[in-house]
Scaffold this active site. Structure first.
Site, PDB file in Angstrom:
ATOM      1  N   ASP A 193      -2.916  -5.192  -2.512  1.00  0.00           N
ATOM      2  CA  ASP A 193      -3.643  -4.525  -3.609  1.00  0.00           C
ATOM      3  C   ASP A 193      -4.290  -5.550  -4.537  1.00  0.00           C
ATOM      4  O   ASP A 193      -3.818  -6.677  -4.673  1.00  0.00           O
ATOM      5  CB  ASP A 193      -2.657  -3.633  -4.392  1.00  0.00           C
TER       6      ASP A 193
ATOM      7  N   HIS B  41     -12.954  -7.175  -1.292  1.00  0.00           N
ATOM      8  CA  HIS B  41     -12.476  -6.818   0.054  1.00  0.00           C
ATOM      9  C   HIS B  41     -12.823  -7.932   1.041  1.00  0.00           C
ATOM     10  O   HIS B  41     -12.041  -8.253   1.931  1.00  0.00           O
ATOM     11  CB  HIS B  41     -13.095  -5.496   0.511  1.00  0.00           C
TER      12      HIS B  41
ATOM     13  N   LEU C 158       3.364 -12.753  17.284  1.00  0.00           N
ATOM     14  CA  LEU C 158       3.465 -11.872  16.119  1.00  0.00           C
ATOM     15  C   LEU C 158       2.943 -10.466  16.425  1.00  0.00           C
ATOM     16  O   LEU C 158       1.868 -10.303  16.988  1.00  0.00           O
ATOM     17  CB  LEU C 158       2.633 -12.470  14.967  1.00  0.00           C
TER      18      LEU C 158
HETATM   19  C1  IPE Z   1      -2.495   0.987  -1.902  1.00  0.00           C
HETATM   20  O1  IPE Z   1      -3.382   0.546  -2.872  1.00  0.00           O
HETATM   21  C2  IPE Z   1      -3.205   1.147  -0.594  1.00  0.00           C
HETATM   22  C3  IPE Z   1      -3.628  -0.094   0.064  1.00  0.00           C
HETATM   23  C4  IPE Z   1      -3.385  -1.302  -0.360  1.00  0.00           C
HETATM   24  C5  IPE Z   1      -4.353   0.072   1.298  1.00  0.00           C
HETATM   25  P1  IPE Z   1      -4.118   1.574  -3.837  1.00  0.00           P
HETATM   26  O2  IPE Z   1      -5.026   0.764  -4.692  1.00  0.00           O
HETATM   27  O3  IPE Z   1      -4.749   2.656  -3.045  1.00  0.00           O
HETATM   28  O4  IPE Z   1      -2.902   2.162  -4.664  1.00  0.00           O
HETATM   29  P2  IPE Z   1      -2.884   2.970  -6.045  1.00  0.00           P
HETATM   30  O5  IPE Z   1      -3.957   4.008  -5.964  1.00  0.00           O
HETATM   31  O6  IPE Z   1      -3.176   1.973  -7.121  1.00  0.00           O
HETATM   32  O7  IPE Z   1      -1.506   3.510  -6.152  1.00  0.00           O
HETATM   33  C1  IPE Z   2      -6.760  -2.920  -2.118  1.00  0.00           C
HETATM   34  O1  IPE Z   2      -7.493  -3.318  -3.233  1.00  0.00           O
HETATM   35  C2  IPE Z   2      -7.642  -2.556  -0.954  1.00  0.00           C
HETATM   36  C3  IPE Z   2      -7.656  -1.129  -0.618  1.00  0.00           C
HETATM   37  C4  IPE Z   2      -6.934  -0.221  -1.188  1.00  0.00           C
HETATM   38  C5  IPE Z   2      -8.538  -0.720   0.453  1.00  0.00           C
HETATM   39  P1  IPE Z   2      -8.105  -2.268  -4.233  1.00  0.00           P
HETATM   40  O2  IPE Z   2      -9.480  -1.907  -3.773  1.00  0.00           O
HETATM   41  O3  IPE Z   2      -7.194  -1.130  -4.447  1.00  0.00           O
HETATM   42  O4  IPE Z   2      -8.200  -3.138  -5.566  1.00  0.00           O
HETATM   43  P2  IPE Z   2      -7.872  -2.660  -7.039  1.00  0.00           P
HETATM   44  O5  IPE Z   2      -6.498  -2.110  -7.042  1.00  0.00           O
HETATM   45  O6  IPE Z   2      -8.908  -1.644  -7.386  1.00  0.00           O
HETATM   46  O7  IPE Z   2      -7.995  -3.911  -7.853  1.00  0.00           O
HETATM   47 MG    MG Z   3      -5.660  -0.767  -5.741  1.00  0.00          MG
END
Ligand code: IPE
Ligand code: IPE
Ligand code: MG
Length: 250
Positions: A24, A41, A135
């Site tokens: 995240d 990303h 892995l």
């Molecule tokens: C969790 O992250 C999902 C992934 C890392 C793929 P999110 O960004 O979707 O989680 P929330 O919405 O903050 O809980």
């Molecule tokens: C995790 O990073 C990637 C996915 C959930 C696909 P985020 O896109 O959720 O990044 P934040 O949480 O908005 O910073």
């Molecule tokens: Mg996120």
């Protein structure tokens, strides 16, 4: 630095067999640099490549990466389609190298939800690497743990209805076997980057006794040193599984 961290970890000996990661913070990493979310990303892929490589090198058996959740479909359509395209281009670009490094690719989640080209890219990668013995890299794609549990319940109900099994045969083992993770041991260590302290619908059943490690590092910042530090911390934990400390250290 990393060399000596690696040495410490390997000397301690109790390497986690299965590491799961909630990757995240891509969007916030980008925002903090005045960049569009998407560049977070893209940079996140460099972390994925490095973490996969290091896990393979130090001998972790299973790495599960939360890549796209069932709920992530609710993001703006533009972001969703950009992520799906990135998924396809990344797997096409990286698969030969993964194969060369003996990585075996698999996925959990509802792959049928993916656009057909991204899905096919995944299936091709799974097929190419299916006999590898290094892995096990498991990508959670369109994955939600509640959805996975409901699917398992339906599969068990079908078996009871068809007479293949009876209600009193339902057990933890049977339930585990109907999950996407059927042949995968439960995670020993669950890492969440990005500073949040929540599970976000990831591996609810499987993480019953998993050690959690949360870090404020955004995912694009999480590299070898951060991974090794999380493993070192894991190695200091005493896993009691409900017993007393005296019992498990005896
Ligand atoms: C969790 O992250 C999902 C992934 C890392 C793929 P999110 O960004 O979707 O989680 P929330 O919405 O903050 O809980
Ligand atoms: C995790 O990073 C990637 C996915 C959930 C696909 P985020 O896109 O959720 O990044 P934040 O949480 O908005 O910073
Ligand atoms: Mg996120």
């Amino acid at each position: 630095m990393s060399k000596s961290l690696r040495k410490q970890i390997l000397e301690r000996g109790d390497l986690p067999t299965h590491i799961a990661i909630i990757m995240d913070g891509n969007g916030r990493w980008a925002k903090s640099r005045n960049l569009p979310r998407f560049s977070g990303h893209i940079e996140g892929i460099n972390s994925v490549r490095e973490i996969v490589r290091v896990c393979g090198e130090i001998g972790v058996s299973y790495l599960t990466l939360y890549t796209f959740s069932s709920e992530n479909w609710n993001r703006p359509q533009k972001e969703v389609s950009a992520i799906m395209k990135l998924l396809l281009s990344t797997i096409k670009k990286e698969i030969k190298n993964l194969h060369k490094n003996n990585v075996r690719l698999s996925t959990i989640g509802n792959l049928a939800d993916l656009p057909s080209d991204s899905r096919q890219g995944m299936l091709d990668g799974i097929e190419m690497t299916k006999n590898n013995l290094g892995l096990n890299l498991n990508l959670a794609l369109s994955y939600g743990s509640r959805q996975e549990l409901l699917r398992a319940v339906r599969r068990i109900a079908d078996k009871i209805q068809s007479g293949e099994m009876t209600q009193d045969q339902i057990s933890e083992e049977i339930m585990s076997r109907e999950l996407y993770t059927a042949n995968v041991p439960d995670p020993d260590l669950l890492i969440r980057t990005g500073g949040e302290a929540r599970i976000s619908n990831f591996l609810l059943w499987q993480s019953a006794y998993t050690e959690f490690y949360m870090t404020d590092n955004f995912w694009p910042e999480f590299r070898e040193k951060e991974l090794l530090n999380s493993i070192l911390e894991y190695q200091t934990r005493q896993r009691r599984f409900g017993q007393t400390g005296e019992q498990v250290s005896a």
